[in-house]
Design a protein around this motif. Structure first.
Motif, mmCIF file in Angstrom:
data_model
loop_
_atom_site.group_PDB
_atom_site.id
_atom_site.type_symbol
_atom_site.label_atom_id
_atom_site.label_comp_id
_atom_site.label_asym_id
_atom_site.label_seq_id
_atom_site.Cartn_x
_atom_site.Cartn_y
_atom_site.Cartn_z
ATOM 1 N N ILE A 1 0.843 -1.202 0.000
ATOM 2 C CA ILE A 1 0.000 0.000 0.000
ATOM 3 C C ILE A 1 0.877 1.251 0.000
ATOM 4 C CG2 ILE A 1 -1.704 1.310 1.319
ATOM 5 C CD1 ILE A 1 -2.746 -1.452 2.338
ATOM 6 N N ALA A 2 1.923 1.247 0.813
ATOM 7 C CA ALA A 2 2.822 2.403 0.887
ATOM 8 C C ALA A 2 3.522 2.646 -0.446
ATOM 9 C CB ALA A 2 3.852 2.193 1.990
ATOM 10 N N LEU A 3 4.018 1.596 -1.069
ATOM 11 C CA LEU A 3 4.694 1.746 -2.356
ATOM 12 C C LEU A 3 3.719 2.231 -3.423
ATOM 13 C CD1 LEU A 3 7.159 1.539 -4.135
ATOM 14 C CD2 LEU A 3 6.725 -0.922 -4.377
ATOM 15 N N ALA A 4 2.513 1.684 -3.436
ATOM 16 C CA ALA A 4 1.503 2.126 -4.399
ATOM 17 C C ALA A 4 1.160 3.600 -4.189
ATOM 18 C CB ALA A 4 0.245 1.269 -4.278
ATOM 19 N N ALA A 5 1.048 4.017 -2.939
ATOM 20 C CA ALA A 5 0.752 5.419 -2.643
ATOM 21 C C ALA A 5 1.883 6.330 -3.105
ATOM 22 C CB ALA A 5 0.506 5.599 -1.143
ATOM 23 N N LEU A 6 3.126 5.911 -2.875
ATOM 24 C CA LEU A 6 4.275 6.709 -3.310
ATOM 25 C C LEU A 6 4.326 6.814 -4.837
ATOM 26 C CD1 LEU A 6 6.848 8.279 -2.638
ATOM 27 C CD2 LEU A 6 8.061 6.101 -2.587
ATOM 28 N N LEU A 7 4.105 5.689 -5.512
ATOM 29 C CA LEU A 7 4.118 5.707 -6.978
ATOM 30 C C LEU A 7 2.992 6.572 -7.539
ATOM 31 C CD1 LEU A 7 4.905 1.931 -7.590
ATOM 32 C CD2 LEU A 7 6.456 3.859 -7.950
ATOM 33 N N ASN A 8 1.806 6.483 -6.947
ATOM 34 C CA ASN A 8 0.696 7.331 -7.395
ATOM 35 C C ASN A 8 0.977 8.805 -7.151
ATOM 36 O OD1 ASN A 8 -0.950 5.443 -8.513
ATOM 37 N ND2 ASN A 8 -2.475 5.457 -6.891
ATOM 38 N N ALA A 9 1.535 9.101 -5.997
ATOM 39 C CA ALA A 9 1.835 10.499 -5.675
ATOM 40 C C ALA A 9 2.845 11.076 -6.664
ATOM 41 C CB ALA A 9 2.358 10.616 -4.249
ATOM 42 N N THR A 10 3.880 10.312 -6.982
ATOM 43 C CA THR A 10 4.871 10.827 -7.933
ATOM 44 C C THR A 10 4.287 10.932 -9.334
ATOM 45 O OG1 THR A 10 5.775 8.597 -8.217
ATOM 46 C CG2 THR A 10 6.898 10.044 -6.661
ATOM 47 N N ASP A 11 3.445 9.958 -9.727
ATOM 48 C CA ASP A 11 2.804 10.039 -11.045
ATOM 49 C C ASP A 11 1.878 11.244 -11.135
ATOM 50 O OD1 ASP A 11 4.107 7.781 -11.867
ATOM 51 O OD2 ASP A 11 2.356 6.450 -11.682
ATOM 52 N N THR A 12 1.127 11.491 -10.075
ATOM 53 C CA THR A 12 0.174 12.602 -10.057
ATOM 54 C C THR A 12 0.880 13.947 -10.093
ATOM 55 O OG1 THR A 12 -1.408 11.266 -8.810
ATOM 56 C CG2 THR A 12 -1.721 13.652 -8.767
ATOM 57 N N LEU A 13 1.958 14.073 -9.351
ATOM 58 C CA LEU A 13 2.631 15.367 -9.218
ATOM 59 C C LEU A 13 3.796 15.560 -10.187
ATOM 60 C CD1 LEU A 13 2.659 15.617 -5.330
ATOM 61 C CD2 LEU A 13 1.130 16.787 -6.923
ATOM 62 N N LYS A 14 4.149 14.529 -10.936
ATOM 63 C CA LYS A 14 5.327 14.589 -11.803
ATOM 64 C C LYS A 14 5.281 15.755 -12.784
ATOM 65 C CE LYS A 14 8.400 11.214 -13.483
ATOM 66 N NZ LYS A 14 8.607 9.818 -13.782
ATOM 67 N N SER A 15 4.134 15.967 -13.413
ATOM 68 C CA SER A 15 4.038 17.054 -14.397
ATOM 69 C C SER A 15 4.168 18.425 -13.735
ATOM 70 C CB SER A 15 2.709 16.967 -15.154
ATOM 71 O OG SER A 15 1.629 17.105 -14.254
#
Length: 131
Positions: A53-67
């Motif tokens: 769950i933590a890794l998925a949250a981190l990956l989603n956060a970086t994908d969401t904020l990357k742009s």
């Protein structure tokens, strides 16, 4: 003794990544923590490990904020293998579900602020989800 929580794993990932303290990383961390909190509202996540769950949250956060954070943060996740974590089918499923929940929570925030009086409870972001 309590088992490790997703928040604890997220903190561990940030320590292992040697990230540089910055506004950009703080935004990623805050969004990841929010996504972890959202996951507690959905029974779907009870069968997944806290680290997934933590890794998925981190990956989603970086994908969401990357742009929004281009050139401000190095999104290199090579450190994950150093601490024994990697993307798996389970992580991908968690990531997909978290992305859906986040999208629904954003939609609910926009619609509820205009239509629901302040005295009523907010609508659950998981109400319309089906497996």
């Amino acid at each position: 003794v309590h088992p490790p929580t997703p928040q604890l794993f997220l903190e561990y990932m940030f320590m292992a990544s040697n990230y540089q303290e910055s506004t950009a990383w703080n935004e990623v961390k805050e969004l990841a923590l929010y996504l972890i909190e959202v996951s507690t509202l959905d029974y779907y996540f009870t069968s997944y490990r806290a680290s997934e769950i933590a890794l998925a949250a981190l990956l989603n956060a970086t994908d969401t904020l990357k742009s929004q954070l281009t050139n401000q943060v190095d999104f290199d996740f090579a450190f994950l293998s150093d601490i024994g974590l990697s993307r798996t089918v389970h992580t991908d499923r968690c990531q997909t579900r978290l992305a859906t929940l986040y999208s629904k929570s954003q939609d609910a925030a926009v619609s509820t602020s205009e239509t629901i009086p302040r005295m009523q409870s907010p609508v659950s972001v998981t109400a319309d989800l089906q497996d």
